[in-house]
Design a protein around this motif. Structure first.
Motif, PDB file in Angstrom:
ATOM      1  N   CYS A   1      43.536  40.906  35.127  1.00 34.09           N
ATOM      2  CA  CYS A   1      44.122  41.466  33.691  1.00 34.09           C
ATOM      3  C   CYS A   1      44.798  42.834  34.240  1.00 34.09           C
ATOM      4  O   CYS A   1      44.704  43.265  35.418  1.00 34.09           O
ATOM      5  N   ILE A   2      46.034  42.986  33.727  1.00 37.81           N
ATOM      6  CA  ILE A   2      46.821  44.057  33.808  1.00 37.81           C
ATOM      7  C   ILE A   2      47.132  44.957  32.743  1.00 37.81           C
ATOM      8  O   ILE A   2      47.444  44.390  31.321  1.00 37.81           O
ATOM      9  N   ARG A   3      47.044  46.237  32.891  1.00 37.39           N
ATOM     10  CA  ARG A   3      47.222  47.196  31.574  1.00 37.39           C
ATOM     11  C   ARG A   3      48.454  48.099  32.223  1.00 37.39           C
ATOM     12  O   ARG A   3      48.420  48.967  33.189  1.00 37.39           O
ATOM     13  N   LEU A   4      49.478  47.881  31.284  1.00 36.21           N
ATOM     14  CA  LEU A   4      50.691  48.979  31.600  1.00 36.21           C
ATOM     15  C   LEU A   4      50.443  50.196  30.977  1.00 36.21           C
ATOM     16  O   LEU A   4      50.202  50.310  29.868  1.00 36.21           O
ATOM     17  N   GLY A   5      50.770  51.350  31.654  1.00 36.71           N
ATOM     18  CA  GLY A   5      50.490  52.595  31.131  1.00 36.71           C
ATOM     19  C   GLY A   5      51.752  52.995  31.042  1.00 36.71           C
ATOM     20  O   GLY A   5      52.960  52.486  30.970  1.00 36.71           O
ATOM     21  N   GLU A   6      52.119  54.556  30.628  1.00 38.34           N
ATOM     22  CA  GLU A   6      53.547  54.929  30.086  1.00 38.34           C
ATOM     23  C   GLU A   6      54.405  54.980  31.369  1.00 38.34           C
ATOM     24  O   GLU A   6      53.848  55.508  32.200  1.00 38.34           O
TER      25      GLU A   6
ATOM     26  N   ARG B   1      32.663  42.353  44.515  1.00 39.84           N
ATOM     27  CA  ARG B   1      33.519  41.342  44.486  1.00 39.84           C
ATOM     28  C   ARG B   1      34.684  41.516  43.516  1.00 39.84           C
ATOM     29  O   ARG B   1      35.261  40.724  43.387  1.00 39.84           O
ATOM     30  N   VAL B   2      34.899  42.716  42.977  1.00 39.76           N
ATOM     31  CA  VAL B   2      35.800  43.206  41.928  1.00 39.76           C
ATOM     32  C   VAL B   2      36.299  44.524  42.216  1.00 39.76           C
ATOM     33  O   VAL B   2      35.656  45.388  42.982  1.00 39.76           O
ATOM     34  N   PHE B   3      37.776  44.707  41.833  1.00 38.11           N
ATOM     35  CA  PHE B   3      38.212  46.252  41.987  1.00 38.11           C
ATOM     36  C   PHE B   3      39.423  46.158  41.076  1.00 38.11           C
ATOM     37  O   PHE B   3      39.823  45.130  40.650  1.00 38.11           O
TER      38      PHE B   3
ATOM     39  N   LEU C   1      38.383  47.244  31.947  1.00 37.93           N
ATOM     40  CA  LEU C   1      39.238  46.234  31.735  1.00 37.93           C
ATOM     41  C   LEU C   1      38.120  44.757  31.918  1.00 37.93           C
ATOM     42  O   LEU C   1      36.922  44.923  31.470  1.00 37.93           O
ATOM     43  N   GLU C   2      38.594  43.748  32.371  1.00 36.94           N
ATOM     44  CA  GLU C   2      37.731  42.586  32.347  1.00 36.94           C
ATOM     45  C   GLU C   2      36.534  42.634  33.411  1.00 36.94           C
ATOM     46  O   GLU C   2      35.381  42.164  33.102  1.00 36.94           O
TER      47      GLU C   2
END
Length: 175
Positions: free
Chosen positions: A155-160, A81-83, A119-120
């Protein structure tokens, strides 16, 4: 009227819709971002390469992901139920091949390539991705041969910022 490239005189529209081969050829001409979609939880860690990813809405922020019902990863994703949708840079082309099954590497072994964090949701997030969208499933249904899954982004993680990996004309390209 649309005509098939392979058979220029045959109509490909009608009561049943366009010819499947013509549809695939048409879609091969559309450039798409390349993603590795991952999951982890009680049903195990899994992942697959996808281009069928699109935003749904920004409030609440959500993404739509499509995965073939025959995919081994689909069952784990639905059960967990997560991805996490990890958008690949051109430098991550090898990961696209690994997670698409082109290299013969399966299951947990796929995660030996690349640098992974969480992440979360606990789904694997690729440290080198352009962006990682960590999601919880809010809706899922089968449409023909695919699961259509909508995930609410938690949650959002921005990369380079660096060149993106795209898929067009049945091969990868840098953009």
């Amino acid at each position: 009227m649309l005509k098939s490239q392979a058979s220029p005189d045959s109509a490909v529209t009608g009561a049943t819709g366009p010819d499947a081969l013509l549809f695939r050829e048409g879609m091969s001409r559309v450039a798409e971002a390349v993603h590795v979609v991952t999951t982890d939880g009680a049903a195990g860690r899994a992942g697959f390469t996808a281009t069928a990813v699109t935003p749904v809405t920004d409030s609440p922020a959500s993404l739509l992901v499509c995965v073939n019902t025959a995919s081994r990863s689909a069952q784990a994703l639905l059960a967990n139920r997560v991805f996490c949708v990890n958008t690949l840079s051109a430098a991550d082309l090898a990961l696209a091949d690994i997670f698409s099954g082109r290299t013969g590497i399966q299951g947990q072994e796929r995660f030996l390539a690349g640098a992974w964090e969480t992440l979360e949701t606990g789904s694997p997030a690729l440290a080198t991705s352009l962006v990682s969208f960590d999601c919880r499933i809010s809706d899922a249904r089968v449409v023909a041969t695919h699961h259509v899954i909508i995930g609410e982004i938690v949650c959002i993680r921005l990369g380079e910022p660096k060149p993106a990996l795209i898929y067009r004309g049945r091969h990868y390209q840098e953009l």
